[in-house]
Design a protein around this motif. Structure first.
Motif, PDB file in Angstrom:
ATOM      1  N   SER A 250       0.952  -1.301   0.421  1.00 30.25           N
ATOM      2  CA  SER A 250       0.274   0.239  -0.509  1.00 30.25           C
ATOM      3  C   SER A 250       0.968   1.006  -0.141  1.00 30.25           C
ATOM      4  N   ALA A 251       0.352   2.439  -0.021  1.00 32.30           N
ATOM      5  CA  ALA A 251       1.331   3.449  -0.301  1.00 32.30           C
ATOM      6  C   ALA A 251       1.558   3.767   0.413  1.00 32.30           C
ATOM      7  N   SER A 252       0.919   3.525   2.389  1.00 32.48           N
ATOM      8  CA  SER A 252       1.766   4.194   3.261  1.00 32.48           C
ATOM      9  C   SER A 252       2.622   2.822   4.172  1.00 32.48           C
ATOM     10  N   GLY A 253       2.886   1.940   3.561  1.00 28.86           N
ATOM     11  CA  GLY A 253       3.707   0.470   3.343  1.00 28.86           C
ATOM     12  C   GLY A 253       3.913  -0.093   4.215  1.00 28.86           C
ATOM     13  N   THR A 254       2.544   0.248   5.009  1.00 26.91           N
ATOM     14  CA  THR A 254       2.007  -0.513   5.950  1.00 26.91           C
ATOM     15  C   THR A 254       0.777  -1.538   6.226  1.00 26.91           C
ATOM     16  N   GLN A 255       0.273  -2.051   4.857  1.00 25.09           N
ATOM     17  CA  GLN A 255       0.234  -3.676   4.337  1.00 25.09           C
ATOM     18  C   GLN A 255       0.178  -4.155   3.196  1.00 25.09           C
ATOM     19  N   TRP A 256       0.451  -4.746   3.727  1.00 31.21           N
ATOM     20  CA  TRP A 256       1.114  -5.895   2.568  1.00 31.21           C
ATOM     21  C   TRP A 256      -0.097  -6.885   1.709  1.00 31.21           C
ATOM     22  N   HIS A 257      -0.015  -7.045  -0.021  1.00 30.97           N
ATOM     23  CA  HIS A 257      -0.809  -7.925  -0.175  1.00 30.97           C
ATOM     24  C   HIS A 257      -0.784  -9.096  -0.906  1.00 30.97           C
ATOM     25  N   GLY A 258      -1.156 -10.066  -0.912  1.00 29.92           N
ATOM     26  CA  GLY A 258       0.383 -11.834  -1.769  1.00 29.92           C
ATOM     27  C   GLY A 258       1.522 -11.620  -0.626  1.00 29.92           C
ATOM     28  N   VAL A 259       1.476 -12.228   0.404  1.00 27.63           N
ATOM     29  CA  VAL A 259       3.038 -12.407   1.267  1.00 27.63           C
ATOM     30  C   VAL A 259       3.437 -13.702   0.875  1.00 27.63           C
ATOM     31  N   PHE A 260       4.054 -13.505   0.722  1.00 25.62           N
ATOM     32  CA  PHE A 260       5.268 -15.070   0.996  1.00 25.62           C
ATOM     33  C   PHE A 260       6.382 -15.231   1.392  1.00 25.62           C
ATOM     34  N   VAL A 261       6.223 -16.022   2.724  1.00 22.28           N
ATOM     35  CA  VAL A 261       7.841 -16.225   3.680  1.00 22.28           C
ATOM     36  C   VAL A 261       8.516 -17.611   3.357  1.00 22.28           C
ATOM     37  N   ALA A 262       9.241 -17.560   3.149  1.00 22.94           N
ATOM     38  CA  ALA A 262       9.688 -19.008   3.056  1.00 22.94           C
ATOM     39  C   ALA A 262      11.334 -18.707   3.841  1.00 22.94           C
ATOM     40  N   ASP A 263      11.148 -20.007   5.343  1.00 23.44           N
ATOM     41  CA  ASP A 263      12.162 -20.577   5.893  1.00 23.44           C
ATOM     42  C   ASP A 263      12.599 -20.971   5.966  1.00 23.44           C
TER      43      ASP A 263
END
Length: 195
Positions: free
Chosen positions: A165-178
């Protein structure tokens, strides 16, 4: 003989201190560049930056303390030899072993200090340095994540965000690989995330 010991210790330690200052400065400058880079990129408190700065010193002292001890012994005894003080002391009946006793004590102190820095203080400072760096990077990550780019700045983790998002506080479509798990990678998927 206490006067002689104090005189030799003063001669050697004066040159050793000067060598420690010079060598520490030379070894510290490249590491200061990294601390300044972290400070400029990631806004942190003065205490965090001071902690990063202090955590650099044990790793530097591991190299500079032995070098400073060697320089102190060479220059201190070399100056005494050039002024014929060692010849004068041997002509008075003081043996070379007696002259080298305070030098050996200083060398032993330097070796013990280096051992302490290598085995105990250095690893603790390195752990603190890495955790403080990760904390500073993590505190500003919401503003630095680029959409549709695999981000590998975190140790043993890969982050991918489809849209920010423009404010940088909301992400869409998140992928985290540990990737640190023993059984392979662990993948986390989310439609939305609030940072």
């Amino acid at each position: 003989m206490r006067i002689l010991d104090r005189y030799i210790v003063r001669e050697v330690s004066r040159h050793a201190f000067l060598g420690l200052v010079v060598f520490t400065f030379v070894f510290l400058v490249p590491r200061l560049v990294r601390v300044m880079e972290i400070y400029v990129r990631h806004v942190g408190s003065g205490a965090q930056i001071l902690e990063l700065f202090l955590c650099i010193f044990p790793g530097v002292f591991v190299f500079t303390v032995p070098m400073a001890t060697l320089i102190g012994v060479l220059l201190g005894l070399g100056r005494m030899s050039a002024d014929s003080e060692i010849i004068a002391l041997t002509s008075l009946g003081i043996g070379r072993r007696r002259i080298l006793f305070p030098v050996g004590v200083l060398a032993l102190v330097g070796a013990l200090l280096t051992l302490l820095m290598t085995t105990w203080v250095g690893p603790g400072a390195l752990r603190t340095l890495h955790s403080a760096e990760a904390e500073l990077i993590g505190s500003q990550i919401s503003f630095q994540v680029q959409p549709r780019v695999f981000d590998e700045r975190f140790p043993k983790k890969v982050l991918y965000v489809n849209d920010v998002s423009a404010s940088g506080t909301q992400w869409h479509g998140v992928f985290v690989a540990d990737t640190q798990g023993e059984g392979g990678s662990q993948v986390t998927l989310a439609d939305r995330a609030i940072v």
